[in-house]
Design an enzyme around this catalytic site. Structure first.
Site, PDB file in Angstrom:
ATOM      1  N   GLU A   1      17.316 -69.532  72.516  1.00 51.83           N
ATOM      2  CA  GLU A   1      16.814 -68.292  72.923  1.00 51.83           C
ATOM      3  C   GLU A   1      15.478 -68.096  72.857  1.00 51.83           C
ATOM      4  OE1 GLU A   1      18.742 -64.868  71.569  1.00 51.83           O
ATOM      5  OE2 GLU A   1      20.844 -66.013  71.594  1.00 51.83           O
TER       6      GLU A   1
ATOM      7  N   CYS B   1      11.092 -60.942  70.748  1.00 51.54           N
ATOM      8  CA  CYS B   1      11.443 -61.622  71.915  1.00 51.54           C
ATOM      9  C   CYS B   1      11.840 -60.558  73.281  1.00 51.54           C
ATOM     10  CB  CYS B   1      12.425 -62.728  71.646  1.00 51.54           C
ATOM     11  SG  CYS B   1      13.914 -61.903  70.787  1.00 51.54           S
TER      12      CYS B   1
HETATM   13  P1  NAP Z   1       8.042 -71.705  67.705  1.00 49.71           P
HETATM   14  O1  NAP Z   1       6.926 -72.023  67.534  1.00 49.71           O
HETATM   15  O2  NAP Z   1       8.684 -72.009  68.884  1.00 49.71           O
HETATM   16  O3  NAP Z   1       8.744 -71.930  66.376  1.00 49.71           O
HETATM   17  C1  NAP Z   1      10.106 -71.645  66.304  1.00 49.71           C
HETATM   18  C2  NAP Z   1      10.771 -72.508  65.154  1.00 49.71           C
HETATM   19  O4  NAP Z   1      10.940 -73.953  65.714  1.00 49.71           O
HETATM   20  C3  NAP Z   1      10.237 -72.548  63.911  1.00 49.71           C
HETATM   21  O5  NAP Z   1      11.071 -72.602  62.961  1.00 49.71           O
HETATM   22  C4  NAP Z   1       9.356 -73.895  64.026  1.00 49.71           C
HETATM   23  O6  NAP Z   1       8.981 -74.267  62.616  1.00 49.71           O
HETATM   24  C5  NAP Z   1      10.509 -74.696  64.675  1.00 49.71           C
HETATM   25  N1  NAP Z   1       9.963 -75.864  65.414  1.00 49.71           N
HETATM   26  C6  NAP Z   1       8.823 -76.221  66.029  1.00 49.71           C
HETATM   27  N2  NAP Z   1       9.027 -77.505  66.570  1.00 49.71           N
HETATM   28  C7  NAP Z   1      10.159 -78.044  65.974  1.00 49.71           C
HETATM   29  C8  NAP Z   1      10.472 -79.302  65.949  1.00 49.71           C
HETATM   30  N3  NAP Z   1       9.758 -80.303  66.754  1.00 49.71           N
HETATM   31  N4  NAP Z   1      11.531 -79.573  65.280  1.00 49.71           N
HETATM   32  C9  NAP Z   1      12.371 -78.649  64.756  1.00 49.71           C
HETATM   33  N5  NAP Z   1      11.602 -77.367  64.478  1.00 49.71           N
HETATM   34  C10 NAP Z   1      10.698 -77.069  65.201  1.00 49.71           C
HETATM   35  O7  NAP Z   1       8.083 -70.073  67.963  1.00 49.71           O
HETATM   36  P2  NAP Z   1       7.671 -68.931  66.642  1.00 49.71           P
HETATM   37  O8  NAP Z   1       6.063 -68.980  67.010  1.00 49.71           O
HETATM   38  O9  NAP Z   1       8.244 -69.119  65.403  1.00 49.71           O
HETATM   39  O10 NAP Z   1       8.220 -67.589  67.525  1.00 49.71           O
HETATM   40  C11 NAP Z   1       7.718 -66.951  68.443  1.00 49.71           C
HETATM   41  C12 NAP Z   1       8.361 -67.160  69.755  1.00 49.71           C
HETATM   42  O11 NAP Z   1       9.640 -67.507  69.587  1.00 49.71           O
HETATM   43  C13 NAP Z   1       7.858 -66.220  70.771  1.00 49.71           C
HETATM   44  O12 NAP Z   1       7.709 -66.858  71.955  1.00 49.71           O
HETATM   45  C14 NAP Z   1       9.117 -65.243  71.148  1.00 49.71           C
HETATM   46  O13 NAP Z   1       9.320 -64.904  72.170  1.00 49.71           O
HETATM   47  C15 NAP Z   1      10.252 -66.409  70.735  1.00 49.71           C
HETATM   48  N6  NAP Z   1      11.331 -65.712  70.356  1.00 49.71           N
HETATM   49  C16 NAP Z   1      12.514 -65.657  70.929  1.00 49.71           C
HETATM   50  C17 NAP Z   1      13.598 -65.036  70.614  1.00 49.71           C
HETATM   51  C18 NAP Z   1      15.033 -64.799  71.322  1.00 49.71           C
HETATM   52  O14 NAP Z   1      15.875 -64.509  70.759  1.00 49.71           O
HETATM   53  N7  NAP Z   1      14.699 -65.068  72.561  1.00 49.71           N
HETATM   54  C19 NAP Z   1      13.547 -64.353  69.426  1.00 49.71           C
HETATM   55  C20 NAP Z   1      12.347 -64.425  68.508  1.00 49.71           C
HETATM   56  C21 NAP Z   1      11.390 -64.962  68.954  1.00 49.71           C
HETATM   57  P3  NAP Z   1       8.106 -75.398  62.284  1.00 49.71           P
HETATM   58  O15 NAP Z   1       6.888 -75.443  63.480  1.00 49.71           O
HETATM   59  O16 NAP Z   1       7.367 -75.259  61.058  1.00 49.71           O
HETATM   60  O17 NAP Z   1       8.839 -76.681  62.565  1.00 49.71           O
END
Ligand code: NAP
Length: 691
Positions: A264, A303
């Site tokens: 998501e 999101c």
């Molecule tokens: P993100 O930077 O993509 O990170 C999401 C999660 O992925 C974090 O726990 C991050 O932790 C982990 N992650 C990143 N790279 C990874 C890898 N290579 N291996 C394993 N885990 C990894 O997103 P965010 O900044 O936390 O959240 C904001 C974004 O999420 C926005 O774009 C928003 O639209 C989206 N979002 C979508 C939804 C939905 O339901 N569609 C809900 C909420 C948020 P680490 O980087 O520390 O590993």
């Protein structure tokens, strides 16, 4: 407002033990979003992820597998009650993430609410077993001795959650709940920015003593390398940015190893104001309310927030003024611990910088700021709401750049086709809201944008006040969305439990399919009491005399024949008032393509069937609570006779009550052995009492 002392070192929880970061771990500081104080330090250095995966697949699977679906679902309810009593501990530390109390209510009580919902859905809509039947049975041989169906069994691996920072509790619990009911252990990796709140929730969950060993493990800190240990038995539920989703989707274990990957991701959700929803209408007011709520709740870090506000071109100035007026009168930006604050901070100064960068890209592409400012006028991670106006609604950036904060853009549309075309330029979104009181506008818009969205909310004067709102995915309904939104729709209702199970086609004889599924299938052995001419035995006890403990799948009753006369049909017609011509007028009935002439009412036959199979004295059968799947197949003219065969098809003891549900397969035949009607009779039967 009090703030709980925060655990400075956020531990992981693997192998049923807490693991604080080791002395030599490289720690990342997490700062209070408003004060800038260090509130937590995290690191996943040295966490034995391979061991955690193995522990889940062995100990977690074994312990969860000792329970049925209903037993696990009941534990989930008890867990929800336990967390609800301790929710203040989570509220206290959530302020540091920048969340107001209202934001945390969505996160904490919203998350606990998902546990309640999934518990009740699991017990009401799934069987109390380990195998779930899917869909109807296919008869695959002429004599019915070979049939096929589909069954779900739980996945044998681990459900890995990788979560975004914005909802540390809800984001975790909405994925944990279905995995747990399905019987699959969870390994959760929260985002480091707010992972201390998730860790605190996991601590409460484990301290409850309710969860079987291995049900949940936690990796605090970064998640890099997490997928290296997974294979086709496991599944990943990712929530976060489209960029990370695309990286993880290309992991060799996903591409070649069969790891099930659902994501998501971010989404440029739209709200569309119908042309009829002009100033002064309840729909226009609901629209403005929704836009402002979505810009300010959680400081726009959702999101599902509305990013693109689509308005008929002649209404754009008026709508901007209304949004400005509401923002001005309703929004107080500040430290969420302070009295009267309605919008808290972004999660970090880095996040604020990312939002400012995104706003600048929107300005560079032609956007004009009409509310707020492009300048950083607030301290720390605080930021005022920003609305941009694009007179050229086709500007690419407005459909591609997600500013994950209190930011939206307003765009004009010419007509409904134009609105549909613009909404679709988001290339797949989680949700859109349509505000209109015109049914034709609603139907046109929903048909046009439906396939581009996971969810569409239609707001009008009737539901504007009762609606759960644009930004709230409900646990009963799917969320996720196509395309850019991640391509998933696995969460929501019982389908989210089934998402943690494998669907397998099952072929075999009716007896074997009955034995495997615990559900009686036509053609499987029966033990019928009743009329020997129709397969019954005078030596068998009537099944209504058996308690739930004594009753077995396949136990049943075969009735004798009973003739239907014209007098019976007329008496029933006059008694009930159902004098439809097919029962009363020979000539008109015969002219109908379905009837040979006057025929008995279907409801007469079903009522008589109840009289034919009932065992009337008080006993273990407590109540009949409905019929399902009723089909009338062969008409019954006066002079024909009917008989009924009743067979225990599905027995579901309720974990919480002294009784359970029995679903009986009922078939009415005529004197020629033709099937007249088929249906399921639903009864409640005492667990112990027999007679
Ligand atoms: P993100 O930077 O993509 O990170 C999401 C999660 O992925 C974090 O726990 C991050 O932790 C982990 N992650 C990143 N790279 C990874 C890898 N290579 N291996 C394993 N885990 C990894 O997103 P965010 O900044 O936390 O959240 C904001 C974004 O999420 C926005 O774009 C928003 O639209 C989206 N979002 C979508 C939804 C939905 O339901 N569609 C809900 C909420 C948020 P680490 O980087 O520390 O590993």
């Amino acid at each position: 407002m009090t703030t709980a002392p925060l655990p400075l070192l956020v531990p992981s929880y693997v192998h049923d033990e807490w693991w604080p970061p080791s002395d030599d771990a490289e720690l990342a500081d997490v700062l209070d979003a408003c004060t800038g104080e260090v509130v937590a330090r995290t690191s996943s250095d040295g966490v034995d992820v391979a061991g955690a995966v193995d522990f889940a697949r062995t100990v977690g699977q074994r312990e969860l597998g000792r329970l049925t679906i209903h037993e696990r679902a009941l534990l989930l309810k008890q867990l929800a009650q336990y967390l609800m009593e301790r929710k203040d501990e989570l509220y206290a530390i959530s302020y540091a993430t920048g969340a107001t109390k209202a934001d945390s209510w969505v996160d904490i009580e919203g998350g606990i609410g998902v546990l309640f919902t999934m518990s009740s859905k699991g017990r009401r809509e799934l069987p109390n077993s380990q195998v779930v039947l899917d869909g109807p049975t296919e008869v695959m041989s002429k004599d019915g001795s070979f049939i096929g169906t589909h069954v779900y069994t739980r996945l044998p691996g681990v459900a890995v959650q990788i979560n975004a920072f914005n909802f540390p509790v809800w984001g975790m619990l909405e994925k944990f709940a279905p995995a747990f009911v399905a019987g699959v252990p969870t390994l959760v990796k929260p985002a480091p920015q707010t992972g201390y709140v998730a860790a605190e929730c996991v601590r409460l969950m484990t301290e409850s003593g309710l969860l079987p060993t291995g049900s949940i493990q936690l990796v605090s800190g970064h998640g890099h390398g997490l997928l290296d240990h997974l294979d086709y038995r496991d599944l990943v539920a990712f929530t976060g940015s489209a960029r990370t989703a695309n990286t993880l989707r290309q992991h060799p274990n996903v591409v070649h190893g069969g790891v099930r990957f659902a994501s998501e991701a971010d989404s440029l959700n739209a709200a569309i104001l119908g042309p009829d929803a002009v100033a002064g209408t309840p729909e226009r007011d609901a629209f403005v309310r929704s836009v402002v709520t979505e810009m300010t709740t959680k400081a726009g870090q959702k999101c599902t927030s509305i990013r693109r506000v689509l308005v008929p071109e002649n209404q754009i100035d008026e709508v901007i003024a209304a949004i400005a007026e509401r923002l001005e009168s309703r929004t107080v930006v500040g430290d969420p611990r302070d009295e009267g604050v309605t919008m808290g901070a972004l999660v970090s100064v880095e996040q604020k910088q990312a939002v400012h960068d995104a706003v600048q890209r929107l300005i560079d592409a032609g956007g004009e700021i009409v509310i707020g400012s492009a300048q950083d006028e607030r301290s720390g991670a605080l930021m005022d709401p920003v609305l941009l106006r694009f007179d050229d609604a086709d500007t690419e950036a407005v459909h591609t750049v997600e500013a994950f904060g209190p930011v939206a853009s307003i765009l004009p549309y010419r007509d409904l086709d134009d609105a549909i075309r613009l909404a679709a330029k988001g290339l797949g979104s989680l949700v859109a809201t349509v505000c209109t009181n015109d049914p034709e506008v609603a139907a046109t818009l929903v048909q046009g944008i439906g396939a581009h969205h996971g969810r569409v909310l239609v707001l009008n004067r009737d539901d504007a006040r009762t609606s759960t709102g644009h930004g709230s995915p409900m646990p009963q309904l799917i969320h996720g969305g196509p395309g850019r939104a991640g391509g998933s729709e696995e969460l929501g209702g019982v389908r989210s439990i089934k998402h943690h199970m494998q669907r397998t086609a099952l072929q075999g004889s009716p007896g074997m399919v009955t034995a495997v599924t615990g559900v009686w299938h036509t053609g499987a052995p029966q033990r019928l009491a009743g009329d020997p001419e129709f397969g019954g035995s005078p030596h068998e006890l009537h099944p209504f005399r058996k308690s739930l403990a004594e009753l077995r799948i396949g136990d049943g009753y075969a009735s004798p024949l009973r003739m239907v006369t014209l007098g019976d049909i007329e008496a029933f017609a006059h008694e009930t008032g159902d004098t439809f011509y097919a029962h009363m007028d020979e000539e008109a009935a015969a002219a109908n393509p379905f009837f040979p002439g006057r025929v008995a009412h279907g409801y007469l036959l079903v009522s008589w069937a109840a009289g034919l199979f009932v065992s009337p004295d008080p006993g273990p059968v407590l109540a009949n609570y409905g019929l399902e799947n009723l089909r009338f197949i062969t008409p019954v003219p006066a002079g024909d006779s009917i008989r009924v065969t009743l067979t225990a098809k599905r027995i579901t003891p309720r974990v919480t009550d002294e009784y359970g549900e029995v679903c009986w397969d009922a078939v009415i035949h005529n004197q020629h052995g033709e099937v007249v009607a088929t249906y399921d009779v639903l009864t409640l039967v005492d667990k112990e009492q027999s007679s």
